[in-house]
Design an enzyme around this catalytic site. Structure first.
Site, PDB file in Angstrom:
ATOM      1  N   GLY A  26     -36.252   5.557  -4.542  1.00  0.00           N
ATOM      2  CA  GLY A  26     -37.493   5.486  -5.297  1.00  0.00           C
ATOM      3  C   GLY A  26     -37.630   6.561  -6.353  1.00  0.00           C
ATOM      4  O   GLY A  26     -38.750   6.930  -6.732  1.00  0.00           O
ATOM      5  N   VAL A  82       0.850  -1.190   0.000  1.00  0.00           N
ATOM      6  CA  VAL A  82       0.000   0.000   0.000  1.00  0.00           C
ATOM      7  C   VAL A  82       0.883   1.236   0.000  1.00  0.00           C
ATOM      8  O   VAL A  82       2.035   1.204   0.431  1.00  0.00           O
ATOM      9  CB  VAL A  82      -0.935   0.035   1.232  1.00  0.00           C
ATOM     10  CG1 VAL A  82      -1.934  -1.103   1.187  1.00  0.00           C
ATOM     11  CG2 VAL A  82      -0.132  -0.018   2.523  1.00  0.00           C
ATOM     12  N   TYR A 126      -6.860   6.093 -20.322  1.00  0.00           N
ATOM     13  CA  TYR A 126      -6.774   4.999 -19.361  1.00  0.00           C
ATOM     14  C   TYR A 126      -6.626   3.663 -20.087  1.00  0.00           C
ATOM     15  O   TYR A 126      -5.732   2.861 -19.781  1.00  0.00           O
ATOM     16  CB  TYR A 126      -8.022   4.992 -18.475  1.00  0.00           C
ATOM     17  CG  TYR A 126      -8.139   3.802 -17.563  1.00  0.00           C
ATOM     18  CD1 TYR A 126      -7.226   3.592 -16.537  1.00  0.00           C
ATOM     19  CD2 TYR A 126      -9.165   2.871 -17.725  1.00  0.00           C
ATOM     20  CE1 TYR A 126      -7.334   2.487 -15.687  1.00  0.00           C
ATOM     21  CE2 TYR A 126      -9.287   1.777 -16.887  1.00  0.00           C
ATOM     22  CZ  TYR A 126      -8.374   1.596 -15.870  1.00  0.00           C
ATOM     23  OH  TYR A 126      -8.477   0.503 -15.047  1.00  0.00           O
TER      24      TYR A 126
END
Length: 323
Positions: free
Chosen positions: A194, A35, A145
């Site tokens: 919703g 990391v 990319y």
């Protein structure tokens, strides 16, 4: 066979973290997480090595000590709101130069296999009706990319030929699962709230891959002899329209979904006027892939269905809301 040390880069990310978590539960693997120094703490119980960055000058010696296989999930990912003045140069700096620096040091350290998490964007942005993309199609990247991932793949293949280190390339389609962010997370929120959505007439066809299926494929490629120096596409093996996906999300969330039948052409026109043509393509266009090669060479079938993957994603979303 003793425990094999697996180095996972990008271990604080969506895919890398999930790979670390799964490997940590399996016998026969000693997992090591790589990391960046600024990233959050990695997976509990997995030893971590912090590196400065994914760059051409990064020293990986400590991270690569006694490693047999590297799973390289770290990358500069597709950016929705690009801020770099030269995005292609920045993608190349990380995804090409950084990757090839790591791979070169891995080969010199005696790493047996290097698994590169690439992207379906190497194949292109759109599949033609009735012709899903295949892993061995001629690459056709359309953005910075995708181009950077393609160039990294090319460099890794040259390195494999020169050094004998095995390279496996995995190109996932859109990955979803617990903790997913970006557009997929937005869709979940739309359905949960919703909100009426203008996608009832969208009959496109898209392949998706759940995080659980992608991790299973990656782990299969750690040892399988048929994976050596091959390229694979990753998907759930099921293709859905945007309308079907939203209804399936509604079912997983136990929410009714109101889809308005707005024509695709009108939606594309509005998106173009708003400067969101790329978003419209991701939502409305078709991108299907064929994973028959995975079945033939690896005997690999997605262990989870699309419905199961959506259920896992929805449960995680609802649990996070409650907490």
């Amino acid at each position: 066979m003793g425990r094999r040390t697996i180095l996972v880069t990008g271990a604080s990310g969506f895919v890398g973290g999930a790979v670390c978590s799964m490997l940590a539960t399996m016998d026969g693997f000693a997992t090591r997480a790589a990391v960046r120094g600024s990233d959050r703490e990695p997976i509990a119980g997995v030893p971590a090595v912090r590196v400065s960055d994914l760059a051409a000058t990064t020293d990986w010696a400590l991270a690569l000590a006694d490693v047999e296989v590297v799973v390289h999930a770290a990358a500069r990912v597709h950016v929705m709101k690009e801020t770099a003045s030269d995005s292609l140069a920045e993608f190349r700096r990380v995804n090409v130069e950084g990757t090839l620096n790591l791979a070169s040091q891995a080969a010199a350290a005696g790493v047996r296999r290097f698994i590169f998490i690439s992207s379906v964007k190497v194949n292109g942005e759109v599949s033609q009706p009735g012709r899903p993309m295949c892993a061995d199609d001629v690459p056709a990247p359309q953005d910075a990319y995708g181009l950077s991932k393609h160039e990294a793949e090319q460099g890794l293949r040259r390195l494999a030929e020169a050094t004998g280190m095995e390279v496996v390339v995995i190109r996932p389609v859109l990955v979803y699962g617990p903790g997913v962010k970006a557009n997929f997370h937005s869709m979940i929120r739309w359905v949960q709230r919703g909100i009426p959505l203008p996608f009832g007439a969208i009959a496109n066809r898209r392949s998706l891959v759940s995080l659980a299926n992608l991790v299973d494929l990656i782990i299969t490629c750690i040892d399988h002899p048929g994976a050596a120096n091959q390229t694979f596409l990753a998907s759930d093996g099921e293709d859905v329209s945007l309308a079907h996906l939203l209804r399936a999300l509604g079912h997983a969330l136990d929410r009714p979904v109101l889809l308005l039948p707005v024509p695709s052409g009108l939606l594309r026109c509005v998106a173009r006027l708003l400067g969101r043509r790329d978003l419209a393509q991701r939502l409305l266009g078709s991108l299907q892939v064929d994973i028959e090669k995975n079945r033939q060479l690896l005997g690999w079938h997605p262990p989870y269905t699309l419905e199961q993957g959506l259920d896992m994603t929805a449960r995680s979303f609802l649990e996070n809301r409650r907490s």
